[in-house]
Design an enzyme around this catalytic site. Structure first.
Site, short mmCIF file in Angstrom:
data_model
loop_
_atom_site.label_atom_id
_atom_site.label_comp_id
_atom_site.label_asym_id
_atom_site.label_seq_id
_atom_site.Cartn_x
_atom_site.Cartn_y
_atom_site.Cartn_z
N PRO A 2 0.83 -1.20 0.00
CA PRO A 2 0.00 0.00 0.00
C PRO A 2 0.87 1.26 0.00
CG PRO A 2 -0.72 -1.55 1.68
CD PRO A 2 0.60 -2.05 1.18
N GLU A 3 0.50 2.22 -0.85
CA GLU A 3 1.25 3.47 -0.95
C GLU A 3 0.33 4.63 -0.57
OE1 GLU A 3 3.50 3.63 -4.66
OE2 GLU A 3 3.31 1.45 -4.86
N LYS A 58 3.27 6.36 4.22
CA LYS A 58 2.59 5.07 4.19
C LYS A 58 2.08 4.64 5.56
CE LYS A 58 5.64 3.45 0.45
NZ LYS A 58 6.60 2.41 0.04
N ARG A 110 2.44 -9.76 8.69
CA ARG A 110 3.63 -10.58 8.93
C ARG A 110 4.89 -9.73 8.93
NH1 ARG A 110 1.96 -15.09 11.36
NH2 ARG A 110 0.12 -15.94 10.32
N LYS A 148 18.00 18.98 -6.64
CA LYS A 148 19.35 19.46 -6.94
C LYS A 148 20.35 18.79 -6.00
CE LYS A 148 18.13 23.95 -8.92
NZ LYS A 148 18.14 25.41 -8.75
N ARG A 259 14.75 -3.29 -7.41
CA ARG A 259 13.30 -3.10 -7.48
C ARG A 259 12.82 -3.30 -8.91
NH1 ARG A 259 10.49 -0.18 -3.46
NH2 ARG A 259 11.79 0.44 -1.69
#
Length: 271
Positions: A2-3, A58, A110, A148, A259
């Site tokens: 979940p984001e 989150k 978990r 930057k 990722r």
């Protein structure tokens, strides 16, 4: 995982359903999901009420009427369900908290957790988080300045919670696609115009995702038809081998610093 949109969707639904409802029962099925003994967790919570539900990145923070906080992080695979024993998903629950007549089931904890903390302890945990892309104080100028001096792949930057809070694999890919940028592009090589497009992309993708209830398909409660609606709206995430909605190319998948990243090599570029 979940984001920001998924957790904000949960925050809104929780605020509509549990505020000021007394906690009448607490069950801890997995003690590792909480930070104190099960007996203490139950003893301290029964009789309390949640007076405010906050989201930061989150995380979800339940503000209790005695000043204590419940800090929730669902991590990978976690979800919430609010209802009865009869209609909840047939999955094991790690924690169950009954508010009034219905129970909030914490499922898939978990790796996630639900910790009982003081306000100070909660603030210390949330303090390292970066700004949120939907924060009105995060102007385009400030966004450009934040990038930057940053180095590394765009995907890695977007999912770094110390840079921007709340973004994970899905929305990093969707924002990069909307901006027409490869997730592998080096941040230090981006022009100011490209960084500006990235900002605009975030402000388009995230509100749309929230409007559609995020991409997690499991409903929050019986009759919930909003949650998970964005799953069908994703342009590249989890669409490897499918046609690009924008140019007709083929969506690819590759690993970027460990990722998975989904993108269209035909219409996403270095600038």
């Amino acid at each position: 995982m979940p984001e920001l949109p998924e957790m904000e969707n949960y925050r809104r639904l929780l605020s509509e359903n549990i505020i000021n409802e007394p906690i009448t029962k607490v069950v801890v099925n997995r003690e590792k999901s909480v930070n104190v003994s099960a007996d203490q967790f139950i003893r301290e919570l029964v009789g309390l009420r949640a007076i405010f539900v906050e989201r930061r990145g989150k995380f979800i923070v339940f503000h209790m009427n005695n000043g204590r906080r419940l800090l929730l992080h669902l991590m990978l695979g976690g979800m919430l369900y609010y209802g009865t024993e009869e209609d909840r998903p047939s999955r094991s629950t790690q924690v169950e908290i009954t508010f009034g007549q219905k129970t909030l089931y914490f499922i898939g904890l978990r790796l996630g957790y639900l910790h009982l903390l003081t306000a100070k302890e909660t603030n210390e945990i949330l303090k390292p988080l970066g700004p949120e892309l939907l924060d009105r104080r995060l102007s385009k100028e400030r966004f450009i300045n934040l990038l930057k001096g940053r180095r590394g792949a765009l995907k890695s930057l977007l999912v770094n919670q110390h840079v921007f809070a709340g973004i994970g694999n899905c929305y990093a890919d969707e924002i990069a696609f909307e901006a027409g940028l490869l997730p592998s592009v080096k941040v230090q090589d981006l022009s100011e115009e490209a960084v500006g497009r990235l900002y605009d992309a975030a402000l388009k993708v995230l509100p749309e995702a929230l409007e559609h209830g995020g991409y997690m398909e499991a409903p929050f409660m019986e009759g919930d038809t909003l949650t998970g609606g964005f799953d069908d709206e994703c342009k590249v995430y989890d669409r490897e081998g499918e046609s690009c909605y924008r140019c007709g190319g083929v969506v690819n998948r590759e690993e970027i610093t460990g990722r998975k990243a989904f993108f269209c090599p035909s219409c996403q570029h270095e600038q």
